[in-house]
Scaffold this active site. Structure first.
Site, PDB file in Angstrom:
ATOM      1  N   GLY B  44       0.974  -1.491  -0.064  1.00 36.77           N
ATOM      2  CA  GLY B  44       0.172  -0.338  -0.017  1.00 36.77           C
ATOM      3  C   GLY B  44       0.991   1.435  -0.371  1.00 36.77           C
ATOM      4  O   GLY B  44       0.221   2.526   0.255  1.00 36.77           O
ATOM      5  N   GLU B  72       1.107  -9.713  -9.824  1.00 33.08           N
ATOM      6  CA  GLU B  72       0.010  -9.836  -8.838  1.00 33.08           C
ATOM      7  C   GLU B  72      -1.868  -9.845  -9.808  1.00 33.08           C
ATOM      8  O   GLU B  72      -2.386 -10.633  -9.064  1.00 33.08           O
ATOM      9  CB  GLU B  72      -0.002  -8.873  -7.680  1.00 33.08           C
ATOM     10  CG  GLU B  72       1.604  -9.064  -6.617  1.00 33.08           C
ATOM     11  CD  GLU B  72       1.442  -8.081  -5.487  1.00 33.08           C
ATOM     12  OE1 GLU B  72       1.090  -6.727  -5.934  1.00 33.08           O
ATOM     13  OE2 GLU B  72       2.249  -7.988  -4.815  1.00 33.08           O
ATOM     14  N   HIS B 223      21.514  13.450  -5.943  1.00 34.67           N
ATOM     15  CA  HIS B 223      20.213  12.934  -5.623  1.00 34.67           C
ATOM     16  C   HIS B 223      19.921  13.433  -5.012  1.00 34.67           C
ATOM     17  O   HIS B 223      20.979  13.291  -3.527  1.00 34.67           O
ATOM     18  CB  HIS B 223      19.665  11.567  -6.275  1.00 34.67           C
ATOM     19  CG  HIS B 223      20.614  10.941  -5.002  1.00 34.67           C
ATOM     20  ND1 HIS B 223      19.677  10.300  -4.163  1.00 34.67           N
ATOM     21  CD2 HIS B 223      21.910   9.650  -5.251  1.00 34.67           C
ATOM     22  CE1 HIS B 223      20.516   9.471  -3.475  1.00 34.67           C
ATOM     23  NE2 HIS B 223      21.601   9.098  -4.205  1.00 34.67           N
ATOM     24  N   LYS B 288      -9.361  38.333  12.279  1.00 39.91           N
ATOM     25  CA  LYS B 288      -7.389  37.932  11.290  1.00 39.91           C
ATOM     26  C   LYS B 288      -8.265  37.081   9.515  1.00 39.91           C
ATOM     27  O   LYS B 288      -8.152  37.723   8.499  1.00 39.91           O
ATOM     28  CB  LYS B 288      -7.085  36.525  11.958  1.00 39.91           C
ATOM     29  CG  LYS B 288      -6.187  36.987  12.426  1.00 39.91           C
ATOM     30  CD  LYS B 288      -5.876  36.107  13.338  1.00 39.91           C
ATOM     31  CE  LYS B 288      -6.537  34.886  14.299  1.00 39.91           C
ATOM     32  NZ  LYS B 288      -7.648  35.140  14.931  1.00 39.91           N
ATOM     33  N   GLU B 312     -10.365  25.962   9.074  1.00 44.07           N
ATOM     34  CA  GLU B 312     -11.694  26.130  10.059  1.00 44.07           C
ATOM     35  C   GLU B 312     -12.866  26.344   9.376  1.00 44.07           C
ATOM     36  O   GLU B 312     -13.620  26.129  10.041  1.00 44.07           O
ATOM     37  CB  GLU B 312     -11.324  27.531  11.033  1.00 44.07           C
ATOM     38  CG  GLU B 312     -10.281  27.426  11.688  1.00 44.07           C
ATOM     39  CD  GLU B 312     -10.179  28.176  12.363  1.00 44.07           C
ATOM     40  OE1 GLU B 312     -10.171  29.726  12.436  1.00 44.07           O
ATOM     41  OE2 GLU B 312      -9.185  28.043  13.773  1.00 44.07           O
TER      42      GLU B 312
END
Lengths: 106, 576
Positions: B44, B72, B223, B288, B312
């Site tokens: 996964g 698979e 890299h 804000k 929020e």
């Protein structure tokens, strides 16, 4: 050897349907293939004389076959008859194992 | 084993672009061409997806046909699984850009009777590659073979042969493998594929998972060795380059308004620099988000796209709430100038948030970005992690020349602590909205804590949110300190009363003066009248006398004439 050959050792095989129907997939003249062909012929001659039909198929001649037949490891021997179908890989040098898998009574 | 067949490609390492978002950047051009690359990771972790994207993007974007050899999943399952990403494997197959072969490995039905090799696999692969002229190959997951063959020695030899065969074949191959204990792969495949190894991980911290990618090994190429977060979404994989803080970006001297004229005035009259970062911090309910909304509106009014990340509130909530201060954000959303993305911080890991923001910014190409609030991110990670994430985010946005406004919630308790997730040092401007409590009420004061590169007001302004929007009001600086809210209003009222009184007093004096003037003028008028009458009187006597004189003369003449007519002889003497 390179060509696809249908080997039918039994002269009058057409009369009764063969008890053993075998197919051997090989890859050209690779050592394993050569050994496998020799070995299966010996086994057939000794234990299945007159009771078998053997097809030897060179996968190189028809590469699409590899996908169709789900070939991975070669050489591969498929016992089509008698049922159940069995698959054997390797050069068939372990005669006992081969006979057991082919369900041949020694 | 590492020296095998490497001499074939002694010239500078060729790389093949994967087309995977961000991955080519961190590897400087993709994975090594004509070589196998190992992708390992737990179940996964995204190995198969990574590989499929490599193949599909190769086919779609670079017209390089690819072969998928799956051990698979069945080919149909594979097509179905990636259909959600918009990959149409069937069509690619039809177009001759893709070849899928499902290698069915059966565990039980095969008897081993001597030596064998995997020529069947080679033949299949060779056939597939030659049929479509493939440049890319994916093997997923070849390790499955280990379960079905007893003779591991043969298998290992054959795998080694396979990988060098792939090299000689000149295809760029991607091989996936499950991660093993203490090893990169369960069966030590990294021994055979030693050119490039990429590790995918799926780490869960605080119940939140983050996907990470690391280039473990890349022979012959520089890299990054960092762990790069990546995201899997409807566009496939996106890897986020952890941008280095090289501080080499270009800067703009152009200024952009923050949308509140009086705040602009505090910032030298012009607002913020374009491409700068602005932090608005304040306690709960200090407005804000309203400042942020103003900023967004100003941006949209300049016809510049703006991207609003809300942690929020939902977009609808923001639109509704901002309508109460006369900001119509919906208009701009409909016009395609504004996008609001709301997500709970706990939706995914911090790094994934960063990747998500990256992606949306790349896609929407805004000139301003708003994140409201950054403090909520601490619910998914520690403050130091949030800080490093924000540094990278700000860095990225500034490199793109995007002005970013962040809001931060400061908790009431530690008002003295500048709770800003420690990023105040990296932002260019910092505005603080603070509660000013007193007289049984709470008012908002706004300060500019810092604003790099411009003169700015050092004063505290009162920040008033009215139905008509935000306003900054000068606070009253009196002998008792600053006065805000109703105290300021009272003071203002008092001043206004005083002023009124003064004008009243002034007008009364004026009126008195006016009256006096009137009185005097009246007096002057009456004197004038008197003078007139005296003059009239004088004139009268004079005229009378004149008149009398004339009349008398006339009478005398008349009399004389009369006398003459009676005494004609003496007439001559009378004429004289």
């Amino acid at each position: 050897m390179k060509k696809q050959r249908v080997v039918n050792d039994l002269k009058n095989a057409a009369k009764p349907p063969p008890e053993y129907k075998l197919r051997l997939f090989v890859t050209g003249a690779s050592p394993n293939s050569v050994r496998a062909i020799t070995n299966i012929r010996n086994i057939c001659d000794v234990y299945l004389k007159g009771r078998y039909e053997l097809h030897i198929i060179d996968v190189y001649q028809d590469v699409a076959l590899a996908q169709k037949e789900q070939l991975i490891a070669l050489p591969l021997l498929i016992k089509k008859l008698p049922l159940p179908e069995r698959k054997l890989i390797g050069d068939l040098s372990e005669t006992e194992k081969v006979l057991k898998a082919l369900e041949v009574d020694v | 084993m590492s020296g095998r067949s490497k001499k074939n490609y002694t010239t500078s390492l060729q790389k093949t672009l994967t087309g995977i978002n961000g991955f080519d950047e961190i590897t400087g051009g993709g994975i090594p061409s004509h070589r196998p690359t190992l992708i390992c990771g737990d179940a996964g972790a995204g190995k198969t997806l990574f590989s499929i994207e490599f193949i599909v993007r190769g086919a779609l974007e670079f017209r390089e046909p690819g072969v998928i050899l799956v051990f698979e999943e069945k080919a149909e399952d594979l097509s179905l699984n990636v259909a959600s990403l918009g990959f149409n494997l069937k069509k690619l197959q039809k177009d001759g850009l893709l070849w899928i072969d499902h290698v069915h490995v059966d565990l039980s039905e095969i008897e081993e009777t001597g030596l064998y090799d995997l020529d069947g696999l080679f033949i299949r692969l060779d056939h597939a590659i030659d049929s479509i002229g493939a440049k890319r190959v994916m093997l997923d997951t070849i390790e499955n073979l280990f379960g079905s063959f007893e003779n591991e020695a043969i298998l290992r030899a054959e795998l080694r042969r396979l990988f060098s065969w792939l090299k000689n074949k000149g295809v760029t191959a991607v091989i996936t493998a499950e991660r093993g204990h203490g090893m990169l792969t369960r069966h030590g495949l990294e021994e055979y594929v030693s050119d490039c190894v990429i590790l995918l991980e799926h780490r869960v911290t605080n119940q939140i998972s983050t996907r990470l990618l690391r280039v473990v090994k890349y022979r012959g190429s520089l890299h990054g060795t960092n762990e790069y977060p990546f995201l899997i979404d409807e566009d496939g994989i996106s890897v986020l380059p952890v941008t280095s803080l090289l501080l080499k970006r270009e800067v703009a001297s152009q200024r952009v308004s923050c949308g509140i004229p009086s705040l602009d005035a505090m910032l030298g009259g012009k607002g913020f620099f374009r491409g700068s970062s602005i932090l608005v911090s304040g306690t709960a309910g200090t407005g804000k988000t309203s400042i942020a909304a103003y900023f967004a509106e100003a941006s949209c009014q300049r016809k510049e796209r703006s991207l609003f990340f809300a942690f929020e509130e939902s977009p609808q909530q923001i639109i509704r709430n901002m309508q109460s201060i006369k900001i119509d954000l919906k208009k701009y959303i409909d016009a395609g100038l504004l996008q609001i993305h709301s997500s709970r911080p706990t939706l995914y890991g911090l790094e994934s948030h960063l990747v998500a923001i990256h992606k949306k910014v790349k896609k929407f190409k805004p000139r301003t970005v708003i994140i409201d609030p950054i403090t909520n991110l601490t619910s998914v990670a520690s403050i130091s992690e949030v800080k490093s994430m924000l540094i990278r985010l700000i860095d990225f946005l500034q490199n793109e020349g995007i002005t970013v406004l962040l809001t931060a919630l400061v908790y009431d308790k530690d008002k003295s602590i500048q709770a800003d997730e420690g990023i105040s040092s990296i932002v260019d401007a910092w505005i603080q909205v603070r509660d000013l409590e007193g007289n049984g009420e709470r008012n908002r004061g706004i300060y500019i804590m810092k604003s790099r590169g411009m003169s700015h007001s050092n004063q505290v302004r009162e920040f008033v949110i009215t139905n008509n929007g935000l306003e900054l009001v000068d606070v009253y600086l009196g002998p008792d300190g600053i006065l805000v809210g109703s105290a300021r209003q009272a003071q203002e009222l008092q001043e206004a009363t005083g002023a009124e009184m003064r004008t009243y007093a002034l007008s009364r004096k004026d009126r008195e003066l006016e009256r006096k003037k009137l009185v005097l003028e009246a007096k002057i008028a009456s004197l004038n009248e008197e003078f007139e009458s005296v003059r009239d009187e004088l004139n009268k006597t004079f005229v009378e006398e004149e008149l009398k004189k004339v009349i008398m003369e006339k009478n005398l003449k008349h009399l004389t004439q009369n006398r003459n007519s009676r005494n004609i002889e003496n007439g001559k003497s009378n004429k004289k």
